[in-house]
Design a protein around this motif. Structure first.
Motif, short mmCIF file in Angstrom:
data_model
loop_
_atom_site.label_atom_id
_atom_site.label_comp_id
_atom_site.label_asym_id
_atom_site.label_seq_id
_atom_site.Cartn_x
_atom_site.Cartn_y
_atom_site.Cartn_z
N LEU A 10 0.79 -1.22 0.00
CA LEU A 10 0.00 0.00 0.00
C LEU A 10 0.84 1.29 0.00
N PRO A 11 1.96 1.36 0.73
CA PRO A 11 2.74 2.60 0.68
C PRO A 11 3.21 2.96 -0.73
N GLY A 12 3.59 1.97 -1.52
CA GLY A 12 4.01 2.24 -2.89
C GLY A 12 2.86 2.73 -3.75
N MET A 13 1.68 2.17 -3.54
CA MET A 13 0.50 2.63 -4.27
C MET A 13 0.18 4.08 -3.90
N GLU A 14 0.25 4.37 -2.61
CA GLU A 14 -0.02 5.73 -2.16
C GLU A 14 0.96 6.72 -2.77
N LYS A 15 2.21 6.33 -2.85
CA LYS A 15 3.24 7.20 -3.42
C LYS A 15 2.95 7.51 -4.88
N LYS A 16 2.44 6.50 -5.61
CA LYS A 16 2.10 6.70 -7.02
C LYS A 16 0.77 7.41 -7.22
N GLY A 17 -0.05 7.41 -6.18
CA GLY A 17 -1.35 8.06 -6.28
C GLY A 17 -2.40 7.22 -6.96
N TRP A 18 -2.13 5.91 -7.06
CA TRP A 18 -3.11 5.00 -7.68
C TRP A 18 -2.83 3.58 -7.23
N GLY A 19 -3.91 2.86 -6.93
CA GLY A 19 -3.74 1.46 -6.58
C GLY A 19 -5.08 0.82 -6.27
N ARG A 20 -5.09 -0.48 -6.32
CA ARG A 20 -6.29 -1.24 -6.00
C ARG A 20 -5.91 -2.42 -5.11
N VAL A 21 -6.59 -2.55 -3.99
CA VAL A 21 -6.43 -3.72 -3.13
C VAL A 21 -7.79 -4.37 -2.97
N LEU A 22 -7.84 -5.66 -3.23
CA LEU A 22 -9.09 -6.40 -3.11
C LEU A 22 -8.89 -7.61 -2.21
N PHE A 23 -9.85 -7.83 -1.35
CA PHE A 23 -9.84 -8.98 -0.45
C PHE A 23 -10.96 -9.93 -0.84
N LEU A 24 -10.64 -11.18 -1.09
CA LEU A 24 -11.67 -12.17 -1.39
C LEU A 24 -12.23 -12.69 -0.08
N SER A 25 -13.36 -12.10 0.30
CA SER A 25 -14.08 -12.57 1.48
C SER A 25 -15.04 -13.67 1.01
N SER A 26 -16.24 -13.71 1.53
CA SER A 26 -17.20 -14.75 1.17
C SER A 26 -18.55 -14.41 1.77
N GLU A 27 -19.61 -14.94 1.18
CA GLU A 27 -20.90 -14.80 1.83
C GLU A 27 -20.89 -15.48 3.19
N SER A 28 -19.94 -16.40 3.38
CA SER A 28 -19.80 -17.06 4.68
C SER A 28 -19.28 -16.11 5.75
N GLY A 29 -18.77 -14.95 5.33
CA GLY A 29 -18.39 -13.93 6.29
C GLY A 29 -19.58 -13.22 6.89
N LEU A 30 -20.74 -13.34 6.24
CA LEU A 30 -21.99 -12.78 6.74
C LEU A 30 -22.90 -13.89 7.26
N ASN A 31 -23.02 -14.95 6.48
CA ASN A 31 -23.79 -16.14 6.89
C ASN A 31 -22.81 -17.15 7.46
#
Length: 264
Positions: free
Chosen positions: A125-146
């Protein structure tokens, strides 16, 4: 609408098969340079070769390392010091009764399903912030709610990803970096196909039909009334990883086939 990730480097953890491989393929098709990750050298190399056959003009390479440990995460970061898109996909699952799940299993699930994402996000994330652009995605699940009664330890890790993604989105506010969680539902990955193999053999039905019956028995709130394909999950990830999703951050985005019975 055209998704163009030309010039972006994307790392997809746990991407030798299943949803992770489909995500890597989708990002490669959008023009991104792809880093494939798996635990074993041979399996990682096979995944890279398969992707290169599909996308001969794409830049694709693999880094084999086990992300269960801090050392494994460090190995990956040293091999790939900067990425523009980080997809924290690696994860393990399996039914196990709460009273028969020892501390060691809880710790393993936390290390693989949660701490890998913590460590890699902290590194990139620090490198993304330095560039001013980035995407981080976490693969959660419906099992995180159910939370599934037969996989409480798994559900807890997926709920943790919802908290982590939301908190990190706030931490990166105003930087041009977005952080989101993706919540798949039952998905016809290699793991699910293997789980259903005996029923397919007994009934002689296509695996898709057996999977639909399983979904309706185990997740009767499903609106699509079938398992999703890995490509359907990947399609959402590719969009959220792209410049087109710049106003979407801190979100828990469901691709669960309507399993979660909520209007929000």
């Amino acid at each position: 609408m055209k998704i163009d990730l030309t010039g972006k480097t994307a790392l997809v953890t746990g991407s030798t098969e299943g949803i992770g491989f489909a995500i890597a393929a989708g990002l490669a098709g959008a023009g991104a340079e792809i880093i494939v990750n798996g635990r074993k050298d041979d399996k990682t190399a096979k995944a890279v070769a398969k992707l290169k056959a599909q996308f001969p003009d794409a830049s694709i390479r693999g880094v084999a390392t086990d992300l269960e440990s801090a050392k494994g995460c460090d190995t990956l970061v040293k091999a790939v010091p900067h990425v523009d898109v980080l997809v924290n996909n690696v994860g393990i699952f399996g039914p196990q009764d709460f009273f028969e799940t020892p501390d060691s299993d809880w710790q393993k699930f936390m290390d693989v399903n949660v701490m890998s994402g913590v460590r890699l996000s902290r590194a990139y994330l620090p490198g993304m912030e330095k560039k001013g652009w980035g995407r981080v995605l976490f693969l959660s699940s419906e099992s995180g709610l159910n939370i599934p009664a037969d996989m409480i330890h798994y559900g807890v890790t997926k709920t943790a990803y919802l908290s982590l993604s939301r908190g990190l989105a706030k931490r990166m506010a105003g930087t041009g970096v977005t952080v989101n969680a993706i919540l798949p539902g039952p998905t016809l990955s290699e793991g699910v196909i293997a789980m259903l193999a005996d029923d397919v053999k007994k009934t002689g039905k296509p695996v898709e039909d057996v999977a639909s019956e399983f979904v309706m028995a185990a997740r009767p709130t499903s609106i699509i009334q079938r398992a999703a394909t890995v490509e359907e999950v990947a399609n959402l990830v590719v969009y959220v990883a792209s410049p087109l999703s710049s106003a979407t951050t801190g979100a828990a985005l469901r691709v669960d086939g309507g399993v979660v019975d909520s209007i929000a």
